[in-house]
Motif scaffolding. Structure first.
Motif, PDB file in Angstrom:
ATOM      1  N   LEU A 170      -4.565 -14.359   0.513  1.00  0.00           N
ATOM      2  CA  LEU A 170      -5.158 -14.444   1.640  1.00  0.00           C
ATOM      3  C   LEU A 170      -4.628 -14.032   3.048  1.00  0.00           C
ATOM      4  O   LEU A 170      -5.134 -13.405   3.685  1.00  0.00           O
ATOM      5  N   GLN A 171      -3.287 -14.239   3.153  1.00  0.00           N
ATOM      6  CA  GLN A 171      -2.920 -13.815   4.384  1.00  0.00           C
ATOM      7  C   GLN A 171      -2.545 -12.276   4.359  1.00  0.00           C
ATOM      8  O   GLN A 171      -2.609 -11.549   5.444  1.00  0.00           O
ATOM      9  N   HIS A 172      -2.278 -11.573   3.091  1.00  0.00           N
ATOM     10  CA  HIS A 172      -2.304 -10.121   3.044  1.00  0.00           C
ATOM     11  C   HIS A 172      -3.580  -9.590   3.410  1.00  0.00           C
ATOM     12  O   HIS A 172      -3.762  -8.536   4.170  1.00  0.00           O
ATOM     13  N   GLU A 173      -4.781 -10.140   3.031  1.00  0.00           N
ATOM     14  CA  GLU A 173      -6.077  -9.483   3.282  1.00  0.00           C
ATOM     15  C   GLU A 173      -6.269  -9.892   4.755  1.00  0.00           C
ATOM     16  O   GLU A 173      -7.131  -8.856   5.138  1.00  0.00           O
ATOM     17  N   ILE A 174      -5.836 -10.772   5.328  1.00  0.00           N
ATOM     18  CA  ILE A 174      -6.273 -10.977   6.758  1.00  0.00           C
ATOM     19  C   ILE A 174      -5.477  -9.859   7.540  1.00  0.00           C
ATOM     20  O   ILE A 174      -6.057  -9.298   8.421  1.00  0.00           O
ATOM     21  N   ALA A 175      -4.230  -9.632   7.039  1.00  0.00           N
ATOM     22  CA  ALA A 175      -3.402  -8.404   7.800  1.00  0.00           C
ATOM     23  C   ALA A 175      -4.101  -7.027   7.631  1.00  0.00           C
ATOM     24  O   ALA A 175      -4.312  -6.487   8.531  1.00  0.00           O
ATOM     25  N   VAL A 176      -4.766  -6.738   6.530  1.00  0.00           N
ATOM     26  CA  VAL A 176      -5.386  -5.415   6.106  1.00  0.00           C
ATOM     27  C   VAL A 176      -6.558  -5.391   6.836  1.00  0.00           C
ATOM     28  O   VAL A 176      -6.952  -4.342   7.751  1.00  0.00           O
ATOM     29  N   ALA A 177      -7.435  -6.596   7.023  1.00  0.00           N
ATOM     30  CA  ALA A 177      -8.688  -6.686   7.632  1.00  0.00           C
ATOM     31  C   ALA A 177      -8.552  -6.402   9.114  1.00  0.00           C
ATOM     32  O   ALA A 177      -9.315  -6.419   9.916  1.00  0.00           O
ATOM     33  N   GLY A 178      -7.353  -6.965   9.803  1.00  0.00           N
ATOM     34  CA  GLY A 178      -7.193  -7.100  11.145  1.00  0.00           C
ATOM     35  C   GLY A 178      -7.939  -8.251  11.470  1.00  0.00           C
ATOM     36  O   GLY A 178      -8.558  -8.355  12.841  1.00  0.00           O
ATOM     37  N   GLY A 179      -8.243  -9.240  10.685  1.00  0.00           N
ATOM     38  CA  GLY A 179      -9.077 -10.462  11.104  1.00  0.00           C
ATOM     39  C   GLY A 179      -8.234 -11.572  11.613  1.00  0.00           C
ATOM     40  O   GLY A 179      -7.020 -11.414  11.580  1.00  0.00           O
TER      41      GLY A 179
ATOM     42  N   GLU B 152      -1.783   0.259  10.505  1.00  0.00           N
ATOM     43  CA  GLU B 152      -0.472   0.692  10.748  1.00  0.00           C
ATOM     44  C   GLU B 152      -0.047   1.051   9.403  1.00  0.00           C
ATOM     45  O   GLU B 152       0.943   1.800   9.333  1.00  0.00           O
ATOM     46  N   HIS B 153       0.324  -0.033   8.364  1.00  0.00           N
ATOM     47  CA  HIS B 153       1.090  -0.001   7.360  1.00  0.00           C
ATOM     48  C   HIS B 153       0.299   0.347   6.105  1.00  0.00           C
ATOM     49  O   HIS B 153      -0.556  -0.209   5.431  1.00  0.00           O
ATOM     50  N   LYS B 154       0.164   1.960   6.030  1.00  0.00           N
ATOM     51  CA  LYS B 154      -0.650   2.405   4.796  1.00  0.00           C
ATOM     52  C   LYS B 154      -0.458   1.951   3.462  1.00  0.00           C
ATOM     53  O   LYS B 154      -1.173   1.956   2.645  1.00  0.00           O
ATOM     54  N   PHE B 155       0.749   1.537   3.170  1.00  0.00           N
ATOM     55  CA  PHE B 155       0.953   0.778   2.167  1.00  0.00           C
ATOM     56  C   PHE B 155       0.163  -0.501   1.590  1.00  0.00           C
ATOM     57  O   PHE B 155       0.252  -1.019   0.612  1.00  0.00           O
ATOM     58  N   MET B 156      -0.290  -1.197   2.836  1.00  0.00           N
ATOM     59  CA  MET B 156      -0.939  -2.607   2.461  1.00  0.00           C
ATOM     60  C   MET B 156      -2.458  -2.025   2.115  1.00  0.00           C
ATOM     61  O   MET B 156      -2.990  -1.366   3.176  1.00  0.00           O
TER      62      MET B 156
ATOM     63  N   ARG C  98      -4.672   1.763  -7.228  1.00  0.00           N
ATOM     64  CA  ARG C  98      -4.121   0.769  -7.122  1.00  0.00           C
ATOM     65  C   ARG C  98      -2.542   0.940  -6.782  1.00  0.00           C
ATOM     66  O   ARG C  98      -1.645   0.270  -6.250  1.00  0.00           O
ATOM     67  N   ARG C  99      -2.156   2.072  -7.425  1.00  0.00           N
ATOM     68  CA  ARG C  99      -0.566   2.436  -7.475  1.00  0.00           C
ATOM     69  C   ARG C  99      -0.230   3.013  -6.014  1.00  0.00           C
ATOM     70  O   ARG C  99       1.050   3.204  -5.678  1.00  0.00           O
ATOM     71  N   LEU C 100      -1.037   3.295  -5.164  1.00  0.00           N
ATOM     72  CA  LEU C 100      -0.868   3.936  -3.863  1.00  0.00           C
ATOM     73  C   LEU C 100      -0.212   2.818  -3.062  1.00  0.00           C
ATOM     74  O   LEU C 100       0.113   3.170  -1.987  1.00  0.00           O
ATOM     75  N   GLY C 101      -0.280   1.277  -3.150  1.00  0.00           N
ATOM     76  CA  GLY C 101       0.176   0.710  -2.345  1.00  0.00           C
ATOM     77  C   GLY C 101       0.137  -0.781  -2.822  1.00  0.00           C
ATOM     78  O   GLY C 101      -0.024  -0.989  -4.145  1.00  0.00           O
ATOM     79  N   ILE C 102       0.399  -1.629  -1.838  1.00  0.00           N
ATOM     80  CA  ILE C 102       0.384  -3.196  -2.237  1.00  0.00           C
ATOM     81  C   ILE C 102      -1.023  -3.832  -1.929  1.00  0.00           C
ATOM     82  O   ILE C 102      -1.357  -3.611  -0.965  1.00  0.00           O
ATOM     83  N   GLY C 103      -1.779  -4.272  -2.972  1.00  0.00           N
ATOM     84  CA  GLY C 103      -2.857  -4.992  -2.852  1.00  0.00           C
ATOM     85  C   GLY C 103      -2.549  -6.664  -2.671  1.00  0.00           C
ATOM     86  O   GLY C 103      -1.681  -7.173  -2.884  1.00  0.00           O
ATOM     87  N   GLY C 104      -3.525  -7.212  -2.357  1.00  0.00           N
ATOM     88  CA  GLY C 104      -3.778  -8.620  -1.996  1.00  0.00           C
ATOM     89  C   GLY C 104      -3.382  -9.279  -3.413  1.00  0.00           C
ATOM     90  O   GLY C 104      -2.583 -10.443  -3.407  1.00  0.00           O
ATOM     91  N   SER C 105      -3.947  -8.662  -4.415  1.00  0.00           N
ATOM     92  CA  SER C 105      -3.437  -9.626  -5.830  1.00  0.00           C
ATOM     93  C   SER C 105      -1.923  -9.274  -6.082  1.00  0.00           C
ATOM     94  O   SER C 105      -1.574 -10.175  -6.773  1.00  0.00           O
ATOM     95  N   ASP C 106      -1.481  -8.316  -5.438  1.00  0.00           N
ATOM     96  CA  ASP C 106      -0.145  -8.215  -5.602  1.00  0.00           C
ATOM     97  C   ASP C 106       0.779  -9.060  -4.957  1.00  0.00           C
ATOM     98  O   ASP C 106       2.187  -9.333  -5.234  1.00  0.00           O
ATOM     99  N   ALA C 107       0.456  -9.271  -3.699  1.00  0.00           N
ATOM    100  CA  ALA C 107       1.299 -10.396  -2.777  1.00  0.00           C
ATOM    101  C   ALA C 107       1.592 -11.671  -3.480  1.00  0.00           C
ATOM    102  O   ALA C 107       2.828 -12.029  -3.018  1.00  0.00           O
TER     103      ALA C 107
END
Length: 151
Positions: A126-135, A87-91, A15-24
């Motif tokens: 929800l928006q963060h997870e859409i971006a990560v999923a490419g959905g 593209e954004h590996k921190f996400m 979890r420390r490797l980047g920003i997760g959905g619950s961090d958004a």
């Protein structure tokens, strides 16, 4: 033997490797100092093993996914590992489920909340997870207490 969800040191390190959905939502709210301290190892992560609402959500998540599938007719896959933005590996995101390429977020809240309140509270996640999923969209499945479900 306790069935309480207690995450391993490896889980916290991931979890420390980047920003997760619950961090958004924390970042969007502007109250990010504690999050930054945790992500950079300056602070230990909060122990959530005694937070009833967190544990209830963890335990009811599989039921929530099954209920969503039963009532919508949509098939949900459960990724076995954290997903990383192309593209954004921190996400990063640990999806509750995916409907095709679109994330499913499962919540268990109090009986008196409304779907609009929950969607607003978790909008950044929800928006963060859409971006990560490419959905293109996300699904929100919510148990309200023990007698109402909406999506």
């Amino acid at each position: 033997m306790s069935a309480i969800v207690i995450h391993s040191d490896a889980w916290h390190a991931e979890r420390r490797l980047g920003i997760g959905g619950s961090d958004a939502p924390t970042i969007v709210s502007g109250v990010w100092q504690k999050l930054w301290e945790t992500k950079t190892g300056r602070r230990e992560p909060d122990d959530l093993s005694d937070i009833l609402a967190v544990q209830m959500g963890s335990f009811t998540e599989p039921l929530n996914v099954a209920w969503f599938e039963k009532n919508t007719g949509m098939f949900v896959t459960i990724p076995g590992e954290p997903q990383i933005h192309a593209e954004h590996k921190f996400m990063r995101a640990n999806f509750d489920g995916l409907v095709g390429n679109d994330p499913l977020q499962c919540k268990h809240t109090n009986h008196f909340a409304t779907l609009e309140e929950i969607a607003s509270r978790y909008y950044a996640q929800l928006q963060h997870e859409i971006a990560v999923a490419g959905g293109e969209k996300s699904y929100l499945s919510v148990f309200f207490g023990n007698n109402r479900w909406e999506w």
